[in-house]
Every structure is written in C-alpha cells, then in structure tokens.
Motif scaffolding. Structure first.
Motif, mmCIF file in Angstrom:
data_model
loop_
_atom_site.group_PDB
_atom_site.id
_atom_site.type_symbol
_atom_site.label_atom_id
_atom_site.label_comp_id
_atom_site.label_asym_id
_atom_site.label_seq_id
_atom_site.Cartn_x
_atom_site.Cartn_y
_atom_site.Cartn_z
ATOM 1 N N LEU A 22 0.821 -1.207 0.000
ATOM 2 C CA LEU A 22 0.000 0.000 0.000
ATOM 3 C C LEU A 22 0.854 1.254 0.000
ATOM 4 O O LEU A 22 0.553 2.220 -0.707
ATOM 5 C CB LEU A 22 -0.936 0.007 1.221
ATOM 6 N N GLN A 25 2.103 2.560 -3.393
ATOM 7 C CA GLN A 25 1.152 3.089 -4.379
ATOM 8 C C GLN A 25 1.056 4.601 -4.257
ATOM 9 O O GLN A 25 1.135 5.145 -3.156
ATOM 10 C CB GLN A 25 -0.235 2.474 -4.151
ATOM 11 N N ASP A 27 -1.458 6.522 -4.448
ATOM 12 C CA ASP A 27 -2.586 6.942 -3.611
ATOM 13 C C ASP A 27 -2.722 6.113 -2.337
ATOM 14 O O ASP A 27 -3.661 6.292 -1.574
ATOM 15 C CB ASP A 27 -3.889 6.911 -4.400
ATOM 16 N N GLY A 28 -1.775 5.181 -2.091
ATOM 17 C CA GLY A 28 -1.790 4.394 -0.865
ATOM 18 C C GLY A 28 -2.891 3.354 -0.798
ATOM 19 O O GLY A 28 -3.222 2.879 0.280
ATOM 20 N N ARG A 29 -3.452 2.974 -1.954
ATOM 21 C CA ARG A 29 -4.588 2.043 -1.978
ATOM 22 C C ARG A 29 -4.335 0.869 -2.913
ATOM 23 O O ARG A 29 -3.670 1.021 -3.924
ATOM 24 C CB ARG A 29 -5.869 2.740 -2.443
ATOM 25 N N VAL A 64 -4.830 0.625 8.463
ATOM 26 C CA VAL A 64 -5.509 0.832 7.177
ATOM 27 C C VAL A 64 -6.963 1.237 7.416
ATOM 28 O O VAL A 64 -7.506 1.021 8.499
ATOM 29 C CB VAL A 64 -5.490 -0.423 6.263
ATOM 30 N N SER A 76 -6.638 1.138 2.289
ATOM 31 C CA SER A 76 -5.888 2.401 2.188
ATOM 32 C C SER A 76 -5.016 2.525 3.425
ATOM 33 O O SER A 76 -5.500 2.368 4.552
ATOM 34 C CB SER A 76 -6.833 3.599 2.137
ATOM 35 N N THR A 78 -3.008 4.154 6.438
ATOM 36 C CA THR A 78 -3.175 5.330 7.292
ATOM 37 C C THR A 78 -1.799 5.883 7.662
ATOM 38 O O THR A 78 -0.770 5.253 7.369
ATOM 39 C CB THR A 78 -3.912 4.971 8.595
#
Length: 101
Positions: A22, A25, A27-29, A64, A76, A78
């Motif tokens: 994650l 990425q 966008d962290g998703r 997440v 996603s 955190t």
C-alpha cells in the motif's frame, strides 16, 4: 516474551507485506485481488478470505482503512501504517520492517 505460532508469524509478515504494498502506491490504496497477488509473490499463497481477515486486522490496529466497492475490499494505508513501514513507530501484530540497505 510470548512464543508465537508459525501461523501468527506468517500473518504478521503478511500484514507487513500488505502495508509495504500500500505504501508503494501513489494513492496508498490497493484492492484485495491485487493484494492477494502481491502476497503470493512473497510466498503467502492464501485465499481471498484470509487476505480479507488480514485487512480487517490491520483496520483494527489502525494501520488501514477499508472501503467496499461492490464485493471487493479496498485497503488504504493510514498515517500509523505508513509510520510503521518507515520504522517511525511500531504496530504490535505486524512484523517489524528490516532496516533499508
């Protein structure tokens, strides 16, 4: 110190792999299907339900958030999850990342 079972060691390592995936990425998703493929790359050949269980555990630990898109979970990362990956803090229940070489 409590002795962990192999299953718990494996789950903690998988949670770290998820967080690292994650964090990589833009966008962290990532969705659970992609996370399942990522985990297989690192030797965790597990079912989609098992991956969901790990995502739910990471959510419980504050690492997440989860959104549902139809029948698919999207994880996603955190700030707490990112801090763990970057070795700024420790989340119990997730393997600790090794120092960068």
């Amino acid at each position: 110190m409590t002795s962990l079972t192999f299953e718990e060691h494996s789950a903690r390592d998988a949670r770290l792999v998820i967080l690292r995936g994650l964090s990589g990425q833009l966008d962290g998703r990532m969705n659970e299907t992609l996370l399942t493929a990522l985990l297989e790359t690192f030797g965790h050949n597990r079912s989609r339900d098992w991956v969901r269980t790990q995502l739910l555990k990471l959510k419980e630990l504050g690492a997440v958030t989860i959104t549902e898109a139809g029948t698919v979970y999207i994880g996603s990362i955190t700030r707490a999850g990112l801090d763990h990956v970057q070795r700024k803090s420790v989340i119990e229940g997730v393997a600790r990342p090794s120092p960068e070489a």
